[in-house]
Design a protein around this motif. Structure first.
Motif, PDB file in Angstrom:
ATOM      1  N   ALA A 245       1.163  -1.194  -0.048  1.00  0.00           N
ATOM      2  CA  ALA A 245       0.088  -0.100  -0.132  1.00  0.00           C
ATOM      3  C   ALA A 245       0.825   1.332  -0.019  1.00  0.00           C
ATOM      4  O   ALA A 245       1.827   1.263   0.756  1.00  0.00           O
ATOM      5  N   ARG A 251      -3.489   1.764   2.771  1.00  0.00           N
ATOM      6  CA  ARG A 251      -3.722   0.675   3.692  1.00  0.00           C
ATOM      7  C   ARG A 251      -5.089   0.558   4.331  1.00  0.00           C
ATOM      8  O   ARG A 251      -5.280  -0.651   4.429  1.00  0.00           O
ATOM      9  N   CYS A 254      -6.889  -1.677   1.760  1.00  0.00           N
ATOM     10  CA  CYS A 254      -6.703  -2.890   1.546  1.00  0.00           C
ATOM     11  C   CYS A 254      -7.113  -3.951   2.746  1.00  0.00           C
ATOM     12  O   CYS A 254      -7.531  -4.784   2.656  1.00  0.00           O
TER      13      CYS A 254
END
Length: 311
Positions: A245, A251, A254
């Protein structure tokens, strides 16, 4: 004399050849190592050329006979349970106990870690797929259970004692002890709240998931046959995925996709957060005071996940 747990390249090749002539009498093909043979390895996998079907043979040192048998047995069980659809486990073809050699079908494709190295823009897609695979793996053994935190509390107390005494040298030891104390104080308040148990992988990384050209995701390297916290496998996958990421927003996206792939989990949110914090502290406690670059990256991702799951 203690049996060797590791084999050098020549020893592993010799054992693999002997096993293949047992599996396929008359076999005269070639072996292609899947790992560099620069040093002795605990387990050495080879792609088999010239066999009856596409296959990989994995050989262990004779000192790891129990581990080899456990992996052969567990992988066969999981492959039977995950034998169709897009979430699969690599089938076992045979096992040679004399040579500690496991013959398995070859999953045609790339490890997800290699896919992401070349195509980091596929991170969200593959996070979703990893979560879906993980749920499919757990599904046959997943069951509701009242949370029992006594073992976690005792484990945290042992870690704190080891870090405080200097027996266990880790980065930022004072902060670790403070966080472990906080979790310890919360543990028993979560007793009997809704939780989940399942037989998990316990060594799940993106290297253990192979994406084939037709979109099938294949898992391998199974060994654990005991119940555990299902979130542990998701935590392990998150550590690998989050490295790709580009920033905090990526992040978060994800991590959300990973859990979306896993789907609804009937677990108390505070129990889930507590367990995630424990997984992160477990990794922290096993990180040396002077970590390698890889260890430092994993610890940074564990801290990020811990902050996302704050209690």
């Amino acid at each position: 004399m203690t049996a060797a747990t590791h084999l050098n390249g020549a020893e592993a090749h010799e054992r693999a050849e002997a096993a293949l002539k047992t599996f396929w009498p008359g076999w005269q093909g070639d072996l292609e190592p899947l790992k560099p043979l620069m040093k002795p390895l605990r387990a050495t996998p080879f792609v088999v050329h010239g066999g009856s079907e596409p296959a990989v043979v994995k050989v262990w040192g004779p000192g790891n006979a129990d581990k080899a048998q456990a992996q052969a047995r567990r992988q066969a069980e999981v492959a039977q349970a995950m034998s169709d659809g897009l979430q699969r486990a690599v089938p076992v073809l045979d096992f040679d106990a004399a040579n500690c050699a496991l013959l398995m079908a070859q999953a045609k494709g790339k490890p997800v870690v290699d896919v992401l190295r070349g195509q980091p823009d596929r991170l969200d897609e593959l996070a979703l797929r990893a979560g879906q695979w993980c749920r499919a793996h757990h599904q046959s053994t997943l069951r509701p259970a009242g949370f029992r935190p006594a073992g976690h509390k005792a484990w945290l107390e042992r870690l704190m004692a080891q870090v405080t005494s200097g027996e266990r040298a880790i980065p930022d030891a004072g902060a670790f002890v403070t966080e472990a104390e906080r979790l310890t104080s919360l543990a028993m308040s979560l007793r009997k709240r809704p939780s989940l148990r399942a037989v998990t992988h316990r060594d799940l990384t993106l290297s253990n998931l192979i994406l084939s050209d037709d979109g099938t995701l294949w898992g391998l390297d199974f060994e654990n046959a005991k119940e555990d916290e299902p979130g542990r496998d998701l935590f392990s996958l998150a550590l690998d995925l989050l490295r790709y990421a580009s920033d905090d927003a990526a992040r978060s996206a994800c991590y959300d996709r990973l859990w979306a792939g896993y789907g609804a989990a009937e677990i108390d949110p505070e129990v889930s957060a507590f367990l995630t914090q424990c997984f992160a502290l477990g990794l922290w406690a096993n990180t040396p005071a002077r970590p390698s670059q890889r260890q430092a990256e994993r610890l940074a991702m564990a801290h990020w996940v811990r902050r996302q799951s704050a209690l």
